[in-house]
Motif scaffolding. Structure first.
Motif, short mmCIF file in Angstrom:
data_model
loop_
_atom_site.label_atom_id
_atom_site.label_comp_id
_atom_site.label_asym_id
_atom_site.label_seq_id
_atom_site.Cartn_x
_atom_site.Cartn_y
_atom_site.Cartn_z
N SER A 226 5.60 -1.44 0.24
CA SER A 226 4.72 -0.28 0.44
C SER A 226 3.34 -0.74 0.92
N ARG A 227 2.88 -1.88 0.40
CA ARG A 227 1.56 -2.38 0.76
C ARG A 227 1.52 -2.97 2.16
N SER B 204 3.37 6.38 -2.44
CA SER B 204 2.21 6.78 -1.64
C SER B 204 2.00 8.28 -1.81
N ASP C 146 5.88 3.11 4.18
CA ASP C 146 7.03 3.89 3.73
C ASP C 146 8.31 3.54 4.49
#
Length: 399
Positions: A269-270, A131, A274
């Motif tokens: 992550s999606r 990210s 994080d």
């Protein structure tokens, strides 16, 4: 040829006692190797204010670090059994030719990886789920670590050729030297010099460089039975193709683990952000702690099987397989009990982030019992590679 005081006679004596002599230093080396990787993560996780994000950034680098390990294993784990088999046959010149070809192969592959990582680091990390918050930390670590790939590969790849000659204590010292240096340098670079993630990477590269020098000095010195000789640096397909065939199965295992990490990180992550990627980083570290003893036992058993296979002492090969399997089950049982009771404490060492710790606490007890499934794959594929079988280990690791 006169036997060195550090060398073990692989063709004589009790197989069980011999396996203990070789496996104990290998297990210690594996655990210490993991320890100084964990030290990076623990220190990074406790960087003031942004430790959690920094740890997540480091986690995004794991798939790339696993690929470096995979290529080291392709040459090191593929070449070491071939060397031991030829030593068992009494053909030391052929064994030295394999060592020389493998040394050059490690250098060439490392230099290629340095170039690839220099230009492809950012797009790879974005593909892995980085990210805007975590990408700067991941790039900071990888840009420095990537430049030290040569040291990493020489240390990991060539140390296999020390162990396969029976110099298990020397091989253990290779790892200990790197570990001690890294543990000392980490807090200095991270906190004293305020370098953060970059400091962790620099400490790792310097430590691996020192270990690489140690390995090369030993393999060109007086104590080793086989020496690195520049006259064998010219690559030969007849030498390297069988090496790569034997090294494919550990390469597949490491590459598959890298691919799984990529898929996990991208999905986490999606859907979890994080925090979820950081939790996976911690859980992966704890799982590695469980796997390392079995890998150490397999590495300790490989020289016994390879040497005695070359010497046509099949009864000792069979005893080596049985004994290493029993030892691996006992060690894994102890580690499962250990992890079950202190897993939560280990998690707290990595981070003070409450959200990350809650995710880890909820998953660790589901992961611990799965450790037994790893034993047969590692021990049996290692044994088959030890006797020169490339195809069945490739099939086992492929499925």
């Amino acid at each position: 040829m006169k036997q060195s005081k550090n060398e073990i006679n692989l063709g004589e004596g009790s197989v069980g006692r011999l396996l203990l002599t070789l496996a104990v230093p290998s297990v210690i080396a594996q655990l210490v190797n993991l320890l100084y990787n964990l030290v990076d993560r623990i220190y990074i996780g406790h960087i003031p204010e942004n430790g959690g994000v920094a740890l997540t950034g480091l986690g995004l680098c794991f798939p790339i670090l696993m690929i470096v390990t995979a290529f080291s294993g392709l040459i090191g784990y593929g070449g070491a059994p071939r060397v031991a088999i030829f030593m068992g046959k009494g053909k030391n010149d052929e064994a030295e030719e394999i060592l020389g070809n493998c040394t050059m192969a490690l250098i060439v592959i490392a230099l290629i990886l340095v170039v690839v990582l220099q230009f492809a680091a950012e797009p790879l990390l974005m593909l892995f789920g980085a990210s805007d918050n975590t990408l700067p930390y991941a790039l900071s670590y990888l840009n420095i670590y990537g430049k030290g790939t040569l040291f990493v590969m020489l240390t990991m790849g060539l140390n296999s050729f020390i162990n396969t000659q029976g110099f298990s204590k020397v091989g253990m010292k290779t790892v200990l030297i790197g570990a001690v240096c890294n543990i000392i340098l980490d807090p200095v670079f991270i906190f004293v010099f305020g370098m953060g993630v970059q400091g962790a990477a620099l400490a790792t590269v310097i430590s691996q460089a020192i270990s690489a020098v140690w390995v090369i000095l030993f393999l060109t010195g007086k104590q080793t039975k086989l020496k690195i000789k520049t006259k064998y640096f010219k690559p030969k397909a007849s030498v390297l193709l069988p090496v790569c065939a034997l090294g494919v199965s550990p390469f597949i295992m490491n590459a598959t683990e890298s691919a799984i990490n990529i898929a996990f990180n991208a999905s986490l992550s999606r859907y979890g952000g994080d925090v979820a990627v950081g939790a996976m980083t911690i859980l992966s570290s704890i799982m590695q702690l469980q796997f390392m003893p079995v890998q150490g036992i397999a590495q300790g058993a490989q020289p016994i099987m390879s040497f005695n296979y070359g010497a046509k002492k099949m009864d000792r090969v069979h005893r080596g397989v049985r004994t290493s399997m029993i030892m691996a089950f006992l060690m894994t049982g102890l580690m499962v009990v250990f992890m079950w009771f202190i897993g939560d404490t280990l998690i707290s060492l990595f981070t003070t982030d409450t959200a990350v710790r809650e995710i880890c606490h909820g998953l660790i007890h589901f992961l611990v019992p799965t450790f037994f499934t790893y034993i047969s794959i590692e021990i049996l594929s290692g044994a088959l590679r030890g006797v020169g079988d490339a195809w069945i280990p490739m099939f086992i690791t492929g499925i």
